[in-house]
Design a protein around this motif. Structure first.
Motif, PDB file in Angstrom:
ATOM      1  N   TYR A  81       0.844  -1.203   0.000  1.00 49.78           N
ATOM      2  CA  TYR A  81       0.000   0.000   0.000  1.00 49.78           C
ATOM      3  C   TYR A  81       0.878   1.252   0.000  1.00 49.78           C
ATOM      4  O   TYR A  81       0.668   2.179   0.779  1.00 49.78           O
ATOM      5  CB  TYR A  81      -0.929  -0.018   1.213  1.00 49.78           C
ATOM      6  N   ASN A  82       1.806   1.284  -0.904  1.00 43.33           N
ATOM      7  CA  ASN A  82       2.823   2.322  -0.975  1.00 43.33           C
ATOM      8  C   ASN A  82       2.239   3.723  -1.137  1.00 43.33           C
ATOM      9  O   ASN A  82       2.724   4.687  -0.558  1.00 43.33           O
ATOM     10  CB  ASN A  82       3.786   2.021  -2.138  1.00 43.33           C
ATOM     11  N   ASP A 140      -2.704   6.766   1.739  1.00 41.49           N
ATOM     12  CA  ASP A 140      -2.661   7.553   2.973  1.00 41.49           C
ATOM     13  C   ASP A 140      -3.694   7.052   3.971  1.00 41.49           C
ATOM     14  O   ASP A 140      -3.791   7.552   5.087  1.00 41.49           O
ATOM     15  CB  ASP A 140      -2.948   9.027   2.663  1.00 41.49           C
ATOM     16  N   MET A 141      -4.507   6.093   3.544  1.00 41.11           N
ATOM     17  CA  MET A 141      -5.581   5.592   4.399  1.00 41.11           C
ATOM     18  C   MET A 141      -5.089   4.536   5.385  1.00 41.11           C
ATOM     19  O   MET A 141      -5.795   4.186   6.327  1.00 41.11           O
ATOM     20  CB  MET A 141      -6.708   5.008   3.544  1.00 41.11           C
ATOM     21  N   VAL A 142      -3.882   4.002   5.175  1.00 43.53           N
ATOM     22  CA  VAL A 142      -3.365   2.925   6.019  1.00 43.53           C
ATOM     23  C   VAL A 142      -2.619   3.493   7.227  1.00 43.53           C
ATOM     24  O   VAL A 142      -1.703   4.290   7.084  1.00 43.53           O
ATOM     25  CB  VAL A 142      -2.434   1.995   5.211  1.00 43.53           C
ATOM     26  N   LYS A 143      -3.047   3.077   8.421  1.00 39.22           N
ATOM     27  CA  LYS A 143      -2.370   3.470   9.655  1.00 39.22           C
ATOM     28  C   LYS A 143      -1.958   2.216  10.411  1.00 39.22           C
ATOM     29  O   LYS A 143      -2.650   1.200  10.365  1.00 39.22           O
ATOM     30  CB  LYS A 143      -3.293   4.324  10.523  1.00 39.22           C
ATOM     31  N   ILE A 144      -0.826   2.306  11.114  1.00 35.80           N
ATOM     32  CA  ILE A 144      -0.311   1.144  11.839  1.00 35.80           C
ATOM     33  C   ILE A 144      -0.081   1.496  13.310  1.00 35.80           C
ATOM     34  O   ILE A 144       0.521   2.518  13.622  1.00 35.80           O
ATOM     35  CB  ILE A 144       0.993   0.633  11.194  1.00 35.80           C
ATOM     36  N   HIS A 145      -0.609   0.633  14.184  1.00 37.04           N
ATOM     37  CA  HIS A 145      -0.418   0.791  15.632  1.00 37.04           C
ATOM     38  C   HIS A 145       0.312  -0.431  16.168  1.00 37.04           C
ATOM     39  O   HIS A 145      -0.048  -1.570  15.838  1.00 37.04           O
ATOM     40  CB  HIS A 145      -1.765   0.925  16.340  1.00 37.04           C
ATOM     41  N   LEU A 146       1.316  -0.195  16.996  1.00 40.60           N
ATOM     42  CA  LEU A 146       2.047  -1.284  17.637  1.00 40.60           C
ATOM     43  C   LEU A 146       1.604  -1.390  19.095  1.00 40.60           C
ATOM     44  O   LEU A 146       1.548  -0.397  19.815  1.00 40.60           O
ATOM     45  CB  LEU A 146       3.552  -1.038  17.565  1.00 40.60           C
ATOM     46  N   VAL A 147       1.266  -2.606  19.496  1.00 35.96           N
ATOM     47  CA  VAL A 147       0.771  -2.852  20.842  1.00 35.96           C
ATOM     48  C   VAL A 147       1.828  -3.636  21.610  1.00 35.96           C
ATOM     49  O   VAL A 147       2.156  -4.766  21.253  1.00 35.96           O
ATOM     50  CB  VAL A 147      -0.546  -3.658  20.800  1.00 35.96           C
ATOM     51  N   ASN A 148       2.370  -3.023  22.651  1.00 33.58           N
ATOM     52  CA  ASN A 148       3.360  -3.699  23.478  1.00 33.58           C
ATOM     53  C   ASN A 148       2.665  -4.776  24.302  1.00 33.58           C
ATOM     54  O   ASN A 148       1.718  -4.494  25.028  1.00 33.58           O
ATOM     55  CB  ASN A 148       4.056  -2.691  24.400  1.00 33.58           C
ATOM     56  N   GLU A 149       3.122  -6.014  24.204  1.00 38.16           N
ATOM     57  CA  GLU A 149       2.426  -7.133  24.819  1.00 38.16           C
ATOM     58  C   GLU A 149       2.958  -7.505  26.206  1.00 38.16           C
ATOM     59  O   GLU A 149       2.500  -8.486  26.794  1.00 38.16           O
ATOM     60  CB  GLU A 149       2.506  -8.367  23.907  1.00 38.16           C
TER      61      GLU A 149
END
Length: 289
Positions: free
Chosen positions: A172-173, A176-185
């Motif tokens: 998805y280069n 702009d619609m793609v967002k990424i969240h990282l969840v610390n486990e």
């Protein structure tokens, strides 16, 4: 959310056989109605062929959604559209969430505007991305609203997480619609949520629980150095502290979380509502201290 009823109205034997077989496979209840029958005035999804749907003139369109099937239509997409409406409540959405628990077995849970759609387990990341792409394409094909796409990743196996995120940015280069969240486990509960229901496997359950966590939003410029930034970036450190406080609260309220988890996978409540409930309970616990 109470699911609507599904009715099949058709004299087309081939269409009926295919729909009947698929719904039974999916364990979705439905009822067969004849054209001469009086149609119930209740919220419903009506399955019929395109030609036969023209005969359904007396049906209340404010209560019922008619899904006409054309001979040239892709039947797999037709069923996708049906299950999307049946499980998540409407035809068009603004938010698509892929919650992913990376590991030797990858757990995926999909949510539409916060409503649980479905979950799967994968041994092959290529199959995972084929399914993700197919889901996005199907939704864009029928969606009337702009669609934001969010990926939430657990960071327990961070090398794999980085690899999967790199692939997302490659696919998805231009989006702009793609967002990424990282969840610390870290400090996550060890409760075996998958044992609460036969229809959810272990890594899918983990992905569902991850979806309840806000996580920390990253971008293509900083995701690779996530753990370094958590130490150096004050804003990220604050977000992590808030998230770990939230995890500690959930670990102390496992029975509540079990109830909410079952409500999510049984399509009774959205994760947005669950997050609001958890926030309210947290606030009350602070006030009572």
């Amino acid at each position: 959310m109470n699911k609507v009823k599904i009715f099949i109205i058709t004299n087309n034997s081939r269409f009926f056989y295919n729909v009947n077989s698929k719904l039974k496979e999916l364990k979705i209840d439905f009822k067969i109605i004849e054209f001469k029958d009086k149609f119930p005035r209740i919220p419903s999804i009506i399955l019929s062929t395109f030609e036969e749907s023209k005969l359904l003139k007396t049906i209340d369109r404010t209560k019922s959604i008619i899904l006409p099937y054309k001979k040239q239509d892709d039947f797999k997409k037709y069923i996708f559209n049906l299950t999307k409406i049946y499980y998540c409540g409407k035809e068009s959405y603004s938010n698509l969430l892929f919650s992913i628990d990376p590991g030797q077995v990858i757990g995926l849970a999909i949510f539409l505007d916060g409503h649980y759609f479905y979950s799967k387990s994968y041994y092959d990341e290529n199959i995972l991305f084929l399914d993700i792409n197919e889901c996005i394409e199907n939704l864009f094909e029928n969606n009337k609203d702009p669609l934001d796409i969010i990926f939430k990743f657990g960071t327990g196996v961070f090398n794999l997480t980085k690899k999967l995120i790199s692939k997302i940015y490659k696919i998805y280069n231009q989006s702009d619609m793609v967002k990424i969240h990282l969840v610390n486990e870290s400090k996550s509960s060890k409760i075996k949520f998958h044992k609460l229901s036969e229809k959810i496997f272990k890594h899918e359950a983990s992905a569902i629980i991850l979806a309840l966590r806000k996580g920390i939003e990253v971008d293509r410029g900083n995701y690779f150095k996530f753990f370094d930034l958590m130490k150096a970036n004050k804003d990220m450190r604050k977000q992590l502290e808030e998230e770990l406080d939230n995890v500690s609260f959930l670990c102390q309220n496992i029975e509540l979380l079990k109830i909410l988890f079952l409500d999510i996978i049984n399509y009774k409540i959205s994760i947005n509502k669950v997050i609001d409930i958890i926030k309210e309970k947290e606030l009350l616990s602070v006030i009572s201290e």
